[in-house]
Design a protein around this motif. Structure first.
Motif, PDB file in Angstrom:
ATOM      1  N   LYS A  50      -1.632  11.492 -13.163  1.00  0.00           N
ATOM      2  CA  LYS A  50      -3.127  11.981 -11.944  1.00  0.00           C
ATOM      3  C   LYS A  50      -3.251  10.431 -11.737  1.00  0.00           C
ATOM      4  CE  LYS A  50      -2.900  16.150 -15.242  1.00  0.00           C
ATOM      5  NZ  LYS A  50      -1.816  16.066 -16.386  1.00  0.00           N
ATOM      6  N   ILE A  51      -3.492   9.797 -12.505  1.00  0.00           N
ATOM      7  CA  ILE A  51      -4.388   7.981 -11.901  1.00  0.00           C
ATOM      8  C   ILE A  51      -3.388   7.283 -11.656  1.00  0.00           C
ATOM      9  CG2 ILE A  51      -6.108   6.434 -12.122  1.00  0.00           C
ATOM     10  CD1 ILE A  51      -7.135   8.603 -14.341  1.00  0.00           C
ATOM     11  N   ILE A  52      -3.240   7.119 -10.281  1.00  0.00           N
ATOM     12  CA  ILE A  52      -2.664   5.643  -9.703  1.00  0.00           C
ATOM     13  C   ILE A  52      -3.053   4.199  -9.176  1.00  0.00           C
ATOM     14  CG2 ILE A  52      -0.584   4.802  -8.274  1.00  0.00           C
ATOM     15  CD1 ILE A  52       0.443   8.129  -8.128  1.00  0.00           C
ATOM     16  N   GLN A  53      -3.206   3.355  -9.841  1.00  0.00           N
ATOM     17  CA  GLN A  53      -4.083   2.439  -9.419  1.00  0.00           C
ATOM     18  C   GLN A  53      -3.354   1.648  -8.271  1.00  0.00           C
ATOM     19  OE1 GLN A  53      -7.098   0.041 -11.932  1.00  0.00           O
ATOM     20  NE2 GLN A  53      -5.792  -1.764 -11.716  1.00  0.00           N
ATOM     21  N   VAL A  54      -3.294   1.383  -7.057  1.00  0.00           N
ATOM     22  CA  VAL A  54      -2.969   0.623  -5.956  1.00  0.00           C
ATOM     23  C   VAL A  54      -3.904  -0.628  -5.735  1.00  0.00           C
ATOM     24  CG1 VAL A  54      -1.878   0.527  -3.655  1.00  0.00           C
ATOM     25  CG2 VAL A  54      -1.781   2.843  -5.158  1.00  0.00           C
ATOM     26  N   ASP A  55      -3.419  -1.683  -6.499  1.00  0.00           N
ATOM     27  CA  ASP A  55      -4.010  -3.074  -6.920  1.00  0.00           C
ATOM     28  C   ASP A  55      -3.547  -3.548  -5.730  1.00  0.00           C
ATOM     29  OD1 ASP A  55      -5.348  -3.031  -9.277  1.00  0.00           O
ATOM     30  OD2 ASP A  55      -3.357  -4.372 -10.231  1.00  0.00           O
ATOM     31  N   GLU A  56      -5.212  -3.467  -4.149  1.00  0.00           N
ATOM     32  CA  GLU A  56      -5.281  -4.826  -4.003  1.00  0.00           C
ATOM     33  C   GLU A  56      -6.685  -6.723  -4.052  1.00  0.00           C
ATOM     34  OE1 GLU A  56      -3.185  -5.220  -1.273  1.00  0.00           O
ATOM     35  OE2 GLU A  56      -2.544  -3.270  -0.267  1.00  0.00           O
ATOM     36  N   ALA A  57      -5.867  -6.354  -4.661  1.00  0.00           N
ATOM     37  CA  ALA A  57      -6.083  -7.812  -5.518  1.00  0.00           C
ATOM     38  C   ALA A  57      -6.637  -9.878  -3.923  1.00  0.00           C
ATOM     39  CB  ALA A  57      -5.419  -8.557  -6.836  1.00  0.00           C
ATOM     40  N   ALA A  58      -5.622  -9.431  -3.847  1.00  0.00           N
ATOM     41  CA  ALA A  58      -5.307 -10.477  -2.604  1.00  0.00           C
ATOM     42  C   ALA A  58      -5.719  -9.788  -1.178  1.00  0.00           C
ATOM     43  CB  ALA A  58      -4.043 -11.139  -1.710  1.00  0.00           C
ATOM     44  N   PHE A  59      -6.741  -8.489  -1.230  1.00  0.00           N
ATOM     45  CA  PHE A  59      -6.842  -7.665   0.861  1.00  0.00           C
ATOM     46  C   PHE A  59      -7.789  -9.038   0.638  1.00  0.00           C
ATOM     47  CE2 PHE A  59      -9.225  -5.638   3.355  1.00  0.00           C
ATOM     48  CZ  PHE A  59      -8.520  -4.108   3.728  1.00  0.00           C
ATOM     49  N   LYS A  60      -9.218  -9.435   0.243  1.00  0.00           N
ATOM     50  CA  LYS A  60      -9.814  -9.701   0.808  1.00  0.00           C
ATOM     51  C   LYS A  60      -9.632 -11.873   1.474  1.00  0.00           C
ATOM     52  CE  LYS A  60     -13.640 -11.287   2.652  1.00  0.00           C
ATOM     53  NZ  LYS A  60     -14.529 -12.519   2.574  1.00  0.00           N
ATOM     54  N   ASP A  76      -4.531  15.554  -3.760  1.00  0.00           N
ATOM     55  CA  ASP A  76      -6.184  15.298  -3.182  1.00  0.00           C
ATOM     56  C   ASP A  76      -6.383  15.393  -4.859  1.00  0.00           C
ATOM     57  OD1 ASP A  76      -6.607  16.004  -0.875  1.00  0.00           O
ATOM     58  OD2 ASP A  76      -7.666  17.886  -1.094  1.00  0.00           O
ATOM     59  N   GLN A  77      -5.548  15.788  -5.905  1.00  0.00           N
ATOM     60  CA  GLN A  77      -6.162  15.576  -7.139  1.00  0.00           C
ATOM     61  C   GLN A  77      -5.413  14.529  -8.299  1.00  0.00           C
ATOM     62  OE1 GLN A  77      -4.128  18.031  -5.885  1.00  0.00           O
ATOM     63  NE2 GLN A  77      -2.542  19.083  -7.405  1.00  0.00           N
ATOM     64  N   THR A  78      -4.525  13.478  -7.113  1.00  0.00           N
ATOM     65  CA  THR A  78      -4.123  12.381  -8.000  1.00  0.00           C
ATOM     66  C   THR A  78      -5.285  11.528  -7.938  1.00  0.00           C
ATOM     67  OG1 THR A  78      -1.719  13.130  -7.109  1.00  0.00           O
ATOM     68  CG2 THR A  78      -2.679  10.753  -7.568  1.00  0.00           C
ATOM     69  N   GLN A  79      -6.159  11.130  -8.217  1.00  0.00           N
ATOM     70  CA  GLN A  79      -6.714   9.556  -7.967  1.00  0.00           C
ATOM     71  C   GLN A  79      -6.370   8.523  -8.192  1.00  0.00           C
ATOM     72  OE1 GLN A  79      -9.400   8.204 -11.615  1.00  0.00           O
ATOM     73  NE2 GLN A  79     -11.012   9.447 -10.169  1.00  0.00           N
ATOM     74  N   ILE A  80      -6.902   8.370  -6.897  1.00  0.00           N
ATOM     75  CA  ILE A  80      -6.558   6.687  -6.095  1.00  0.00           C
ATOM     76  C   ILE A  80      -7.270   4.955  -6.441  1.00  0.00           C
ATOM     77  CG2 ILE A  80      -5.055   4.528  -4.101  1.00  0.00           C
ATOM     78  CD1 ILE A  80      -3.460   7.415  -5.393  1.00  0.00           C
ATOM     79  N   HIS A  81      -7.092   4.714  -7.388  1.00  0.00           N
ATOM     80  CA  HIS A  81      -7.987   3.448  -8.113  1.00  0.00           C
ATOM     81  C   HIS A  81      -7.287   2.286  -7.092  1.00  0.00           C
ATOM     82  CE1 HIS A  81      -9.518   4.745 -11.741  1.00  0.00           C
ATOM     83  NE2 HIS A  81      -8.600   6.061 -11.435  1.00  0.00           N
ATOM     84  N   THR A  82      -8.159   1.087  -6.475  1.00  0.00           N
ATOM     85  CA  THR A  82      -7.613   0.103  -6.190  1.00  0.00           C
ATOM     86  C   THR A  82      -8.664  -1.598  -7.135  1.00  0.00           C
ATOM     87  OG1 THR A  82      -6.828  -1.398  -4.607  1.00  0.00           O
ATOM     88  CG2 THR A  82      -9.177  -0.694  -3.870  1.00  0.00           C
ATOM     89  N   HIS A  83      -8.180  -2.147  -6.763  1.00  0.00           N
ATOM     90  CA  HIS A  83      -8.658  -3.332  -7.563  1.00  0.00           C
ATOM     91  C   HIS A  83      -8.439  -5.207  -6.833  1.00  0.00           C
ATOM     92  CE1 HIS A  83      -9.663  -6.304 -10.604  1.00  0.00           C
ATOM     93  NE2 HIS A  83      -9.170  -7.295 -10.488  1.00  0.00           N
ATOM     94  N   MET A  84      -9.784  -5.690  -6.876  1.00  0.00           N
ATOM     95  CA  MET A  84     -10.236  -6.369  -5.807  1.00  0.00           C
ATOM     96  C   MET A  84     -10.571  -8.057  -6.506  1.00  0.00           C
ATOM     97  SD  MET A  84     -11.074  -5.627  -2.373  1.00  0.00           S
ATOM     98  CE  MET A  84      -9.803  -4.441  -1.032  1.00  0.00           C
TER      99      MET A  84
END
Length: 731
Positions: A574-584, A614-622
């Protein structure tokens, strides 16, 4: 014949010798003398390699035990107050970098738009500089003993101050005059080493779009430093993009040379008339990517340059330090031949300089290099329904997840112990069956999940024990990537990464992470977070072929990630993290190039999560970034939760989100995972209190700064337990 010049050389060693020596020293398994011996042997080897390749101008003081900016802080005596009481210089140096039992480490952030991290100088209006050139003198004399008169590399004063932070909210440039005096003292000390020494001042700041005041400061600085010693040859080099405006200033200063990057700043051709009587150090060999030099293109650039400058004032160089590429392809035995023959690492780039030098001397025009096979880029099509606006999604997710106030989680990875790495290596070598390997990983996951449940984390992760690296792991499962055996590049200190080689069409042929997430979820009733790496980070942390636009490749990667997101949610993740650590870090340094990058970067991230319900919570990390200038872009990414590294900067970064009235949820790092120290419950409580001064409680998640992969289990358990206790106080 044109002379050859290398801006800087890698220091970690052919087989990461420095990394292992540092870690043995930090662990108390070897002493300082052993570490120094390894370092000295590496420097001698690096000097000798460059000399053997006929390089005319070789650097010293490009070697560091941790980071060149930290070395500059030490050179100038700009030691933060909390470290002044540490009498032993080596202990103090590593405490500044890593922290200790009673002191937090200095802040760390990315070096311009690279994946290299530097230590941020901490200054204040009363900072007093005290110069110590012993390191420079030691390394210079080591080179001289090998028959080399090296140039001496220094980070320039404008770049040093611009990248510093002040702890009293004053402008760092109030220290400008005092800093120039300190640099003048450094030059006077160098002058005693002999005549004609080249001193390279690195000023990459001038590859950025800057306010006029910086060019005024540049003029003042090099008018002064250029006159300190007539016996020294002062070269000011800039790299990573064009530096046209700086050339107009430097061409009138009393310096010897100007170094420019013609690989990533071909527009520097427009500034050649302003070089005037200075030597031009022309960066024509790519110091940031690993594909063989297009000799025809370099030769054509050289023709354009010499038509303005003339050969007598020209030196051939790398575009920047070779710190950003691996050591040598010599150690690559398993790469497909069609990929390996297109590669050029640091040692091969020395040979490329020689080749260009020889071709030019003979006036023999090169034949075109054999190119990588041209891939057929597939147009990105969105087969998924469009997600609802954040406000609607947030209500649906709140009901579906039923999380408490201040939900706690981690960024994804848990400690990668020696036993875990040995397990993966044994499987890779064929020393254990797939069934045995998977069973062993499941045991590690089971222990990890049990620990997280025991201490009371709200959103769990499976620990990522199957992953060697957050980009390499996914690249190995996707088509279009190849992997080196020893293509290590330093990220900071002893931390090295081995970027994948993205050379062809990217496709997902099978699930990337589903099996492990589903197994972990079967062990708990709490939400299990699926962990993926985003397309922008995969590209920015890979060596991407340089003959087609990155944007075209990004959409292919995004399509593959979107398929994985869809399959994960269909398996009740139900929760999925798509990391964008290198976005900046992928941001162009020049303002006029930013919009194009933001467009494809944001669109490819959104494409990678477009399959989410919509019910799937998307996380990202920077990772460490200055978010002031990209907050609107972060909003445009439209993630439900963003986790960011903030522990070394208090709540300063969060004020950007507050000012922008950022609506989504935020998980600022409550403690620093780059340091082995375990913060107390009280310390973390103070961090949370600081966060609440900026963010409403309903918006706040609590988590560590980054993944826990590099930490030990004992410190990880203690720190996370303290984090949970701190959260309980606020609940």
């Amino acid at each position: 014949m044109l002379k050859t010049y290398v801006t800087g050389f890698p220091r970690i060693g052919e087989k990461r010798e420095l990394k292992f020596a540092l870690e043995a020293y930090w662990a108390g398994k070897s002493d300082l003398n052993a570490l120094k011996e390894v370092a000295k042997e590496l420097r001698a080897r690096h000097f000798s390699y460059q000399k053997a390749h006929g390089i005319d101008v070789i650097s010293c003081n490009d070697f560091s035990y941790y980071d060149l900016m930290l070395d500059t802080i030490t050179l100038l005596g700009a030691i933060p107050e909390r470290f002044v009481g540490i009498e032993d210089a080596t202990t103090r140096y590593f405490a500044m970098a890593r922290g200790d039992e009673s002191r937090s480490a200095m802040e760390m952030t990315k070096w311009f738009n690279t994946n290299y991290h530097y230590i941020v100088p901490e200054l204040h209006a009363q900072t007093r500089f005290s110069v110590d050139t012993s390191k420079i003198i030691e390394e210079f004399n080591e080179a001289k003993a090998l028959g080399i008169t090296p140039k001496i590399n220094l980070i320039g004063p404008i770049t040093f101050l611009a990248l510093s932070k002040t702890i009293d909210n004053t402008d760092a440039f109030v220290l400008f005059d005092a800093l120039l005096e300190a640099y003048a003292s450094v030059l006077k000390s160098i002058e005693l080493l002999g005549e004609g020494i080249i001193v390279q001042f690195d000023e990459p700041l001038f590859a950025k779009s800057l306010e006029p005041k910086f060019y005024t400061l540049l003029k003042i600085a090099y008018e002064k430093l250029g006159r300190v010693s007539p016996n020294l040859n002062i070269a000011v080099v800039s790299y990573f993009d064009k530096a046209n405006e700086a050339v107009e200033v430097l061409g009138k200063c009393p310096i010897w040379g100007i170094g420019l990057d013609f690989v990533y700043g071909e527009e520097n051709l427009e500034a050649l008339l302003h070089v005037n009587d200075k030597v031009l150090i022309a960066g024509l060999i790519d110091g940031r990517n690993v594909w063989k030099n297009n000799t025809s293109k370099s030769y054509a650039l050289l023709e354009k340059i010499t038509s303005v400058i003339g050969e007598e004032r020209l030196i051939l160089s790398t575009s920047c330090s070779l710190l950003h590429v691996p050591y040598s392809t010599t150690f690559e035995q398993k790469l497909p031949l069609h990929v390996k023959e297109k590669l050029s690492f640091a040692l091969e780039k020395l040979a490329e300089l020689q080749t260009l030098q020889t071709l030019w001397a003979s006036k023999e025009k090169p034949t075109q290099n054999v190119a990588l096979e041209k891939p057929t880029i597939q147009a990105h099509t969105n087969h998924f329904a469009k997600r609802s606006p954040y406000g609607i999604r947030a209500l649906i997710q709140e009901k579906a997840l039923n999380l408490p106030l201040f939900p706690t989680t981690t960024i994804g990875s848990f400690p990668q112990t020696k036993e875990t790495r040995t397990l993966r290596l044994a499987y890779k070598k064929g020393e254990m069956t797939q069934e045995s390997y998977e069973n062993a990983l499941k045991e590690l996951i089971k222990e990890c999940v049990a620990f997280q449940e025991k201490i009371g984390l709200d959103v769990l992760v499976h620990g990522e024990f199957e992953r060697n690296d957050m980009v390499e792991y996914f690249g190995e499962l996707l088509e279009g990537f190849a992997f080196s055996e020893n293509g290590w590049v330093q990220s900071y200190g002893s931390r090295c990464v081995k970027p994948p080689l993205l050379h062809g069409n990217v496709k997902r042929r099978k699930p990337l992470s589903v099996e492990w997430s589903v197994y972990a979820q079967s062990l708990t009733d709490k939400p299990m977070k699926g962990m993926l790496t985003g397309p922008v980070t995969i590209l920015n942390w890979s060596f991407v072929r340089n003959d087609i636009p990155k944007s075209e490749v990004a959409y292919e990667v995004a399509s593959a990630i979107a398929e994985e997101v869809d399959e994960l949610q269909r398996h009740d993740i139900k929760i999925i993290q798509v990391d964008e650590a290198a976005f900046k870090e992928g941001y162009p340094l020049r303002n006029e190039k930013i919009k194009a990058y933001e467009k494809w970067a944001v669109e490819s991230f959104k494409a990678s999560v477009c399959s989410a319900w919509d019910q799937t919570q998307i996380h990202t990390h920077m990772c460490y970034s200055n978010f002031n200038d990209i907050i609107e872009t972060i909003e445009a990414m439209d993630a439900d939760v963003i986790t960011i590294e903030t522990s070394r900067s208090g709540n300063k970064l969060l004020k950007v989100f507050q000012k922008a009235h950022y609506k989504a949820q935020i998980g600022p790092g409550v403690y620093d995972i780059h340091s082995p120290r375990v913060p107390s419950v009280e310390e973390m409580s103070e961090q949370i209190k600081a966060f609440l001064e900026v963010l409403p409680k309903e918006q706040l998640w609590i988590n560590p700064d980054c993944g826990l992969k590099t930490r030990g289990w004992s410190e990880t358990k203690a720190a996370l337990a303290n984090m949970i206790q701190a959260v309980k106080r606020f609940r």
